[in-house]
Design an enzyme around this catalytic site. Structure first.
Site, short mmCIF file in Angstrom:
data_model
loop_
_atom_site.label_atom_id
_atom_site.label_comp_id
_atom_site.label_asym_id
_atom_site.label_seq_id
_atom_site.Cartn_x
_atom_site.Cartn_y
_atom_site.Cartn_z
N CYS A 87 16.79 58.98 20.43
CA CYS A 87 15.77 59.58 19.57
C CYS A 87 16.39 60.12 18.28
CB CYS A 87 14.99 60.65 20.34
SG CYS A 87 13.50 61.20 19.50
N ARG A 149 7.57 62.38 19.84
CA ARG A 149 7.63 62.29 18.37
C ARG A 149 8.68 61.24 17.98
NH1 ARG A 149 6.35 66.47 14.72
NH2 ARG A 149 8.42 66.09 13.85
N HIS A 184 13.57 58.79 25.73
CA HIS A 184 14.49 59.75 26.37
C HIS A 184 14.77 59.44 27.84
CE1 HIS A 184 14.48 62.63 23.04
NE2 HIS A 184 13.20 62.30 22.89
N GLU A 186 17.09 60.58 29.56
CA GLU A 186 17.59 61.80 30.20
C GLU A 186 16.45 62.68 30.71
OE1 GLU A 186 17.24 61.32 27.10
OE2 GLU A 186 16.87 63.16 25.98
#
Lengths: 205, 322
Positions: A87, A149, A184, A186
């Site tokens: 990101c 986002r 993401h 994670e």
């Protein structure tokens, strides 16, 4: 084989989540190594691989500039150290970045990944979404993509391999030892992407 | 690790839809709490204008919070403090690339709906504004936009999480330039977390049930919190932070990041101070760098501040206590 050392850039963002996902990956793969949170030039110098986590790319860039970390990271990547940008990390690695609404933004970039980034490409937080992603080129057929986002890649250079698209937007890329995702991994329990990065680092060292 | 799940069944804020034949889901707990995770180790700055928002972004703020008046001006003005002008919020959203937050009054479902429709990135149900409902907070699971709430204790924090807050901050005492209350609140939360963790570790389920009753929240939430030994959502410091050293101290107490309200834009050296607070937050573990940051500001230009003992209005006491 020497022990590998992977760092998570701990300037700003979701550092702990990446730290834990990398630890879990190493132990599942049975690879001997350590994971550390890094901020200073000295810490970065000793790494075999680096993860640049999610966060705000403007903040990570500006604060990495303050202590000279940005120069060291660039140097290490150029000399072959594998890096995984997530990101904000993807934005930070890029050569060119524009915001979907605001347009050009003066923000420090690593200027490594030969792509043009559109920041906040899918909209604001309310438009953030989870969706199934496939990354067939690296053997991951199904992955829960958590897009917050998120940016996307609007143009790619000739050395850039596209790993995944979502609704025609490029959301994961690879360029040599550089991997970057707009989503993401994670924030999920699926560590397959972190595992493939750990393997990449292990094969290099 | 902070758990990201925690959705209640049928939460109205989570929306499934199809985009070009791909099914997606928005407003899940993972997305709301995950958004807050992206703010960690950052500074959120209160702003009232586009210019201030741009100064904040350039200084390295991780997000801006739009208000009609900064908290110290809310104190001076008296009267009723409400959510900021939508036009100003939108104007700021069009001029900065970082997330934009805005405050709504405690319990004011429709100020929250208006902000949700405005597409702000996070809503702060805040005691800085005049509470609209003295008995209830907003049921935040009904919204796709994530919320942050203030808390003075673990019980308050968990009640807000149970209502759907994706992030917690200390209440402190806003608009005072006095960090003492924020320090008190975070220490209290930490102490209470240690206490329930030790109950969990001793495997005394009955005592955990007792804590859940005392906190007035569900047993499951208390057990989950006790198990991980921290709040199940990101926890920031807020209320009275005015200097780089204030920010660094709160980071050292285990806060995940910092909100600065009046501290920056009510000071005479806002631009320098904004940068200095970000530097101190990023490098709080290195005292020499905090010193360099502190050196960037001039104490003679700090917000004068208020003694908390003699306040006419204690913002932290506003809103429903349960």
């Amino acid at each position: 084989m020497s022990k590998i050392k992977i760092g998570v850039l701990a300037v700003q963002g979701d550092v702990t989540e990446n730290f834990l996902a990398t630890m879990a990956s190493m132990s599942e793969l049975g690879i001997d190594g350590s994971v550390i949170q890094v901020k200073t030039v000295e810490q970065i110098s000793s790494l075999d691989g680096l993860i640049i986590p999610g966060g705000e790319s403007t903040v990570i860039g500006q604060m990495s500039l303050v202590n000279g970390a940005i120069k060291k990271i660039k140097e290490k990547i150029e000399s072959g150290m594998p890096v995984f940008g997530i990101c904000a990390g993807m934005v930070f690695l890029s050569k060119n970045s524009q915001d979907r609404v605001v347009g050009d933004v003066d923000q420090p970039l690593l200027d490594i990944l030969d792509v043009k980034i559109e920041r906040n490409s899918f909209g604001r937080q309310k438009d953030s979404f989870e969706a199934n992603i496939s990354m067939d080129p690296i053997g991951i057929s199904s992955f829960n993509g958590v897009f917050i986002r998120a940016p996307s890649v609007s143009e790619t250079g000739s050395d850039v391999e596209i790993l995944a698209k979502f609704n025609e937007k490029i959301v994961a890329v690879k360029q040599g030892n550089v991997i970057a995702t707009a989503f993401h991994p994670e924030l999920t329990r699926d560590i397959s992407l972190h595992k493939s990065f750990v393997k990449l680092v292990d094969n290099q060292s | 690790m902070i758990p990201l799940s925690g959705d209640i069944p049928n939460s109205k804020g989570a929306i499934c839809e199809n985009v070009d034949s791909n099914s997606i889901v928005r407003g899940t707990s993972t997305l709301k709490r995950g958004f807050a995770h992206m703010l960690k180790n950052g500074v959120v700055m209160d702003v009232t204008t586009v210019e201030q928002a741009q100064i904040a972004e350039e200084a390295g703020a991780v997000s801006v919070m739009v208000l009609d008046k900064l908290p110290s001006d809310v104190r001076k003005a008296g009267g009723v403090a409400r959510t900021a002008s939508i036009r100003i919020i939108e104007e700021i959203m069009d001029h900065v690339t970082i997330p934009v937050m805005a405050k709504c009054r405690i319990g004011h479902m429709y100020e929250a709906k208006v902000l949700d429709e405005t597409n702000v990135d996070m809503i702060d149900e805040s005691e800085v504004l005049t509470p609209a409902d003295e008995y209830r907070h907003i049921w935040k699971w009904d919204y796709t936009t994530p919320f942050v709430n203030g808390a003075r204790s673990l019980a308050e924090a968990l009640r807000r999480v149970e209502e759907g807050a994706a992030m917690i901050r200390t209440k402190g005492e806003p608009g005072t330039g006095n960090v003492a209350e924020a320090i008190y609140h975070i220490k209290k939360v930490n102490e209470e977390l240690r206490a329930i963790k030790s109950i969990y570790d001793s495997d005394d389920k009955q005592d955990l049930v007792k804590m859940a009753r005392e906190f007035k929240v569900s047993y499951d939430l208390v057990e989950e919190t006790a198990k991980i030994g921290r709040l199940p959502v990101v926890n920031f410091a807020a209320g009275g932070i005015a200097t780089p050293a204030d920010a660094a101290y709160l980071m050292s107490l285990g806060c995940d990041g910092i909100f600065v309200g009046s501290g920056i834009f009510k000071a005479e050296d806002a631009q320098e101070r904004a940068r200095a607070v970000v530097l101190a937050t990023t490098f709080w573990e290195e005292p020499d760098k905090v010193k360099d940051a502190q050196k960037m500001i001039d104490e003679r230009q700090s917000l004068l501040g208020l003694d908390i003992k003699n306040l006419e209005l204690k913002m932290q006491d506003r809103g429903s206590t349960v």
